[in-house]
Scaffold this active site. Structure first.
Site, PDB file in Angstrom:
ATOM      1  N   ASN A  94      41.816  21.879  37.343  1.00  0.00           N
ATOM      2  CA  ASN A  94      42.568  21.519  38.535  1.00  0.00           C
ATOM      3  C   ASN A  94      43.361  22.731  38.993  1.00  0.00           C
ATOM      4  OD1 ASN A  94      45.743  20.223  38.985  1.00  0.00           O
ATOM      5  ND2 ASN A  94      44.118  19.655  40.392  1.00  0.00           N
ATOM      6  N   VAL A  95      43.335  23.009  40.299  1.00  0.00           N
ATOM      7  CA  VAL A  95      44.250  23.999  40.877  1.00  0.00           C
ATOM      8  C   VAL A  95      44.829  23.385  42.141  1.00  0.00           C
ATOM      9  CG1 VAL A  95      43.413  26.193  39.940  1.00  0.00           C
ATOM     10  CG2 VAL A  95      42.232  25.181  41.900  1.00  0.00           C
ATOM     11  N   HIS A 126      50.718   7.314  22.323  1.00  0.00           N
ATOM     12  CA  HIS A 126      50.509   6.062  21.582  1.00  0.00           C
ATOM     13  C   HIS A 126      49.416   6.206  20.515  1.00  0.00           C
ATOM     14  CE1 HIS A 126      47.630   5.677  24.974  1.00  0.00           C
ATOM     15  NE2 HIS A 126      46.877   5.046  24.107  1.00  0.00           N
ATOM     16  N   HIS A 133      37.834  19.470  32.115  1.00  0.00           N
ATOM     17  CA  HIS A 133      38.664  19.119  33.263  1.00  0.00           C
ATOM     18  C   HIS A 133      39.318  20.390  33.794  1.00  0.00           C
ATOM     19  CE1 HIS A 133      42.982  18.300  34.466  1.00  0.00           C
ATOM     20  NE2 HIS A 133      42.318  17.692  35.420  1.00  0.00           N
TER      21      HIS A 133
END
Lengths: 301, 301
Positions: free
Chosen positions: B109-110, B176, B107
């Site tokens: 992202n920028v 969780h 993954h």
């Protein structure tokens, strides 16, 4: 007004879990495995799962009874006056994921909650409901499901069914898809009037009504032949179930964010799920009929 | 201090999307489909997806540039003073789900954000990063991934890599499950010092570093033979990816809850996912090694 009989509620819930497991097992042939678990803060549960059945790819039926000395503030966001009280919460919660895409997925839940403080009347309420998520819709099934819901509500007043049917439609709405999760059913919460006996009776009626609503549909659809196309669509639609439960379902989120038993909470997840970018059903297909004729909110009875 | 050059950022992001798609396509053989879309409130995007490739079961690479006259309060929970300003937000975001379970999911992202108000200095910042999610861990790959991240940070200061490595570990934690989503990488946000040029350069280094970090790993693992066992484990672990993205990822939740383009946001969902109640890897197995040797936070370089 009368005093809440916690013991009776617990006995009912344990018995309900037994009955539901027995009947699902009887129709399928496969058996449930059971895990008993304890909660550090107090209480515990009995998680049961049937997997790889002839009819049910997975059925998870959970009982839990948790209690504690001081309710966390996060548990009572809408009733902050209850923070810090001792509490009891118990319920049965189940999700059934059938193998055959013509058999709908179903969900049911009944729960009881009580908070106490020395010198005060206990605060308590019931909640619950059941809802149906078909992949391929059948009018006959939708009518039977909602009629069963209506009939069990009838003894409790004419306004009960319409109110809880609407609450269900409002609750099981996937905002980011602008779609209902399924065709609805019943949903109620905060029920504490006129008195304990009345509310407990209603909760029992809902709990007992689930199998009456679901089993005839399973019987009618379980032998329909299906292939890769139907399976693909079922797996795709199960993605919506995951999206609703993980993004919008308050019970799931509350459980996961406050240290509930993850494996029991996520027993609601389908055993196999598919996502497909920008999928659209072919116009005029049975898949398109689900979106057009079944998912939009409708009065079925 | 210098003025933010939005046009240059946009050109970089569009070019980055092109480069990443070209290179992933070159290694796989399959091509990307593109959807251009427009946002009602202003702006739009270019969503690209490669599906059913020889190496990549699915790769989604999104560019978006949205703007508006008045920023919704919900968009600036931690900077309420920005509510109501006109804004621009742009970014490239991608998730790659390989078919071969020996090739890790990745993954990256920028993103760039700017809010303006007449008579005031514009407020702007950069964010981004990349992280790796293996199913079967290889020390050599983990070291290469983190070394690439460290090396690209080096010119920006000695403290940059440790800080953003830790931020990544903190962010991609599945509460969780008490588990990391993967083996981490880099994560940064709110970057606006010392000046625009410096921050923009760093964002470019991160964007360009992604392929340098990922492609050698793909090349090394893509031909390893795998079977049903490895596929089962991959599908099971993809469930954790879904759980993180839908329950904890702020970007995903913010997008879904504020009317973002659902199909683009959920391009991060794996094409096929499995859940299994109470699964535990067999002691001493390669599956157990993932939990023991790779998921716990570690300094790999």
């Amino acid at each position: 007004m009368n005093t809440p009989d916690i013991h009776a509620v617990k006995q009912f819930l344990l018995h309900l879990q037994d009955t539901i497991c027995q009947q699902l097992s009887a129709i399928d042939g496969a058996t449930f495995e059971e895990d008993s678990w304890q909660r550090e803060g107090g209480g515990g549960g009995r998680s049961r799962v049937l997997r790889g059945g002839a009819i049910f790819e997975q059925a998870g039926v959970n009982f839990s009874h948790v209690h504690g000395d001081a309710m966390p503030a996060s548990a009572t966001a809408h009733r902050p006056e209850l923070a810090g009280r001792s509490f009891e919460a118990m319920g049965v919660s189940l999700v059934v994921h059938p193998l055959n895409p013509y058999v709908p997925t179903s969900h049911a839940n009944v729960r009881f909650f009580m908070a106490e403080k020395p010198g005060c009347e206990p605060v308590w309420w019931f909640g619950g409901g059941f809802d149906l998520t078909p992949f391929y819709g059948f009018e006959e099934d939708a009518i039977h499901w909602h009629k069963t819901a209506r009939d069990l509500c009838q003894p409790f007043g004419e306004d009960v069914f319409p109110r809880y049917k609407k609450w269900c439609d409002d609750y099981f709405f996937i905002k980011h898809r602008n779609e209902q999760r399924g065709i609805g059913g019943l949903f109620f919460d905060d029920l504490n009037t006129p008195d304990f006996d009345h509310c407990f009776s209603f909760m029992q009626a809902v709990g007992n009504g689930y199998l009456e609503a679901y089993l005839p549909i399973v019987e009618r659809r379980k032998a329909l032949p299906w292939g890769e196309r139907e399976r693909d669509f079922q797996l795709y639609r199960r993605g919506r179930y995951v999206e609703f439960n993980l993004v919008w379902d308050r019970g799931t989120l509350f459980g996961l964010q406050t240290g509930g038993r993850t494996e029991s909470i996520l027993m609601s997840m389908p055993p196999l799920v598919r996502w497909e970018y920008s999928y659209q059903p072919e116009e005029g297909s049975p898949e398109a009929a689900l979106y057009r004729d079944f998912l939009p909110v409708k009065d079925w009875v």
